[in-house]
Write an enzyme that holds these catalytic residues in place. Structure first.
Site, PDB file in Angstrom:
ATOM      1  N   LYS A 175      34.275  34.443  34.483  1.00 12.02           N
ATOM      2  CA  LYS A 175      34.635  35.365  35.655  1.00 12.02           C
ATOM      3  C   LYS A 175      33.260  36.369  36.139  1.00 12.02           C
ATOM      4  CE  LYS A 175      39.537  35.244  34.888  1.00 12.02           C
ATOM      5  NZ  LYS A 175      40.563  35.988  34.730  1.00 12.02           N
ATOM      6  N   GLN A 210      42.497  41.481  31.637  1.00 11.23           N
ATOM      7  CA  GLN A 210      42.848  40.117  31.058  1.00 11.23           C
ATOM      8  C   GLN A 210      43.989  40.264  30.350  1.00 11.23           C
ATOM      9  OE1 GLN A 210      41.143  37.691  32.168  1.00 11.23           O
ATOM     10  NE2 GLN A 210      42.007  36.079  31.030  1.00 11.23           N
ATOM     11  N   ASP A 243      44.153  40.340  41.067  1.00  8.49           N
ATOM     12  CA  ASP A 243      44.924  39.502  40.424  1.00  8.49           C
ATOM     13  C   ASP A 243      46.144  39.522  41.029  1.00  8.49           C
ATOM     14  OD1 ASP A 243      43.967  38.028  37.937  1.00  8.49           O
ATOM     15  OD2 ASP A 243      43.972  39.775  36.706  1.00  8.49           O
TER      16      ASP A 243
END
Ligand code: GUN
Length: 294
Positions: free
Chosen positions: A52, A96, A119
Site C-alpha cells: 500500500k 491494518q 477503509d
C-alpha cells in the site's frame, strides 16, 4: 472464458490517479497523504501494508508507515489514532487488520475520524454505504465493483452468491450488489458457515464472489456454465519448491472452474491489486473533500 485482469486494470487506475496528482502538484495544491498503521509482525499484513505504501509512492502521494509492536496496548493505539485524526497533513489513514487480541477492533475502528476513514470501516461510513449515500466504500468490494464495471459484466437481475460474511468483504459486497444501479441490481444470497447445502446455492448463481480464505474450496461442480467467478481468497500455502516457501492460493479451483466460467479473476493478479488501487482512489477522494472544505 475471459480473465478479469485486476493487475492490468489496477495499473490503468494508478495511471489515472497519478495524472490527477500531477495536476494537483502543478496547481500548487497539497497532494494526498495516506498513513498506514500496523501493529505487530504478521508477515502477510506487513507485506500488504508495504504494498500500500509503495503504491502511494508510485502515484505521487505522500505516505507514512506507523509500525507499532505486537505488545501495544489499546490505549496506546487509540492515542496514535487521535494524533492522526488531528494531523492536518494526513488526508486518510488505515489501521491494518487483524489486530492483536488485547485490542478491541470495534473500539479502534470507531475512534477513526470518518472523514479520514479511507477503509470505509467506521459505522458511519458503513451505514452511508448501505443507504446509497456518498462515502468511502471498503477497498476490496470497491475494487470488485470497478472490475465488473470496466469489463461491462452484467449484474442487473442476476443472482449473486457471496460466500463469507466478513465485515471487510462479504457483508459489504452483499449490500453493494443489491444496491440500485450498476454494478448492482442483483438478487443477492449471502452464505456463511451455517449455510446448508452451499453447492445447491452456488450452482444457481450467475455470479459467485468467494471471500472465505479456504484454498481451492470452490470446485467446478459447484458452479454453473458461464458463471462469473470472483475469487477474493489470498491464503499462503506452504510450497517448498517456490522461492518464498509458499504460494498465494485463492478460494477457487481455477484450473477446472475457469473452463466453465464466462469471466473469472485469477489469484494472484485479480482482486488483490484492485484493493490497493481503490484505497488510493479513496485517499484521493479524501484529499479532494478536505480541499473543498478548506
Ligand atoms: N486486512 C485485510 N484486508 C484489509 C483492508 O482492506 N484494510 C485493513 N485495514 N486491513 C485489512
Amino acid at each position: 472464458m475471459q480473465l478479469l485482469d485486476g493487475k492490468k486494470v489496477s495499473e490503468d487506475i494508478k495511471v489515472e490517479i497519478a495524472a490527477e496528482v500531477a495536476q494537483m502538484r502543478a496547481n500548487g495544491e497539497k497532494v494526498p497523504h495516506l498513513a498506514a498503521v500496523i501493529v505487530g509482525n504478521d508477515g502477510a499484513s506487513l507485506t500488504y501494508v508495504g504494498s500500500k505504501v509503495k503504491a502511494c509512492e508510485r502515484v505521487g502521494f505522500e505516505s507514512t508507515l506507523v509500525k507499532m509492536p505486537s505488545t501495544t496496548s489499546e490505549v496506546e493505539l487509540l492515542k496514535k489514532i487521535k494524533q492522526l485524526n488531528e494531523d492536518d497533513n494526513i488526508d486518510g489513514f488505515i489501521v491494518q487488520l487483524p489486530l492483536p487480541p488485547q485490542i478491541d477492533t470495534q473500539k479502534v475502528l470507531m475512534a477513526i475520524d470518518p472523514t479520514k476513514d479511507v477503509d470505509g470501516f467506521h459505522p458511519e461510513n458503513f451505514g452511508k454505504m448501505a443507504l446509497d449515500m456518498s462515502t468511502f466504500i471498503p477497498a476490496t468490494p470497491f475494487g470488485i465493483l470497478e472490475l465488473l464495471e470496466r469489463y461491462g459484466v452484467e449484474t442487473q437481475g442476476k443472482h449473486t452468491v457471496v460466500i463469507g460474511r466478513s465485515h471487510i468483504v462479504g457483508r459489504p459486497m452483499s449490500i453493494l450488489m443489491g444496491r440500485k444501479g450498476f454494478p448492482g441490481n442483483s438478487t443477492v444470497t449471502l452464505t456463511h458457515s451455517y449455510t446448508k447445502n452451499i453447492a445447491q446455492i452456488t450452482t444457481q448463481a450467475d455470479i459467485v464472489i468467494s471471500a472465505l480464505g479456504v484454498p481451492n474450496y470452490l470446485k467446478a461442480e459447484m458452479v454453473k456454465d458461464d458463471a462469473v467467478i470472483i475469487d477474493v481468497g489470498i491464503t499462503r500455502v506452504m510450497d517448498e519448491t517456490s522461492e518464498k516457501g509458499y504460494v498465494i492460493t485463492g478460494d477457487v479451483d481455477f484450473e477446472n472452474v475457469s473452463k466453465k466460467a464466462s469471466f473469472i479473476t485469477p489469484v494472484p493478479g485479480g482482486v488483490g491489486p484492485m484493493t490497493i488501487a481503490m484505497l488510493l482512489k479513496n485517499t484521493l477522494l479524501a484529499r479532494e473533500r478536505r480541499r473543498d472544505n478548506e
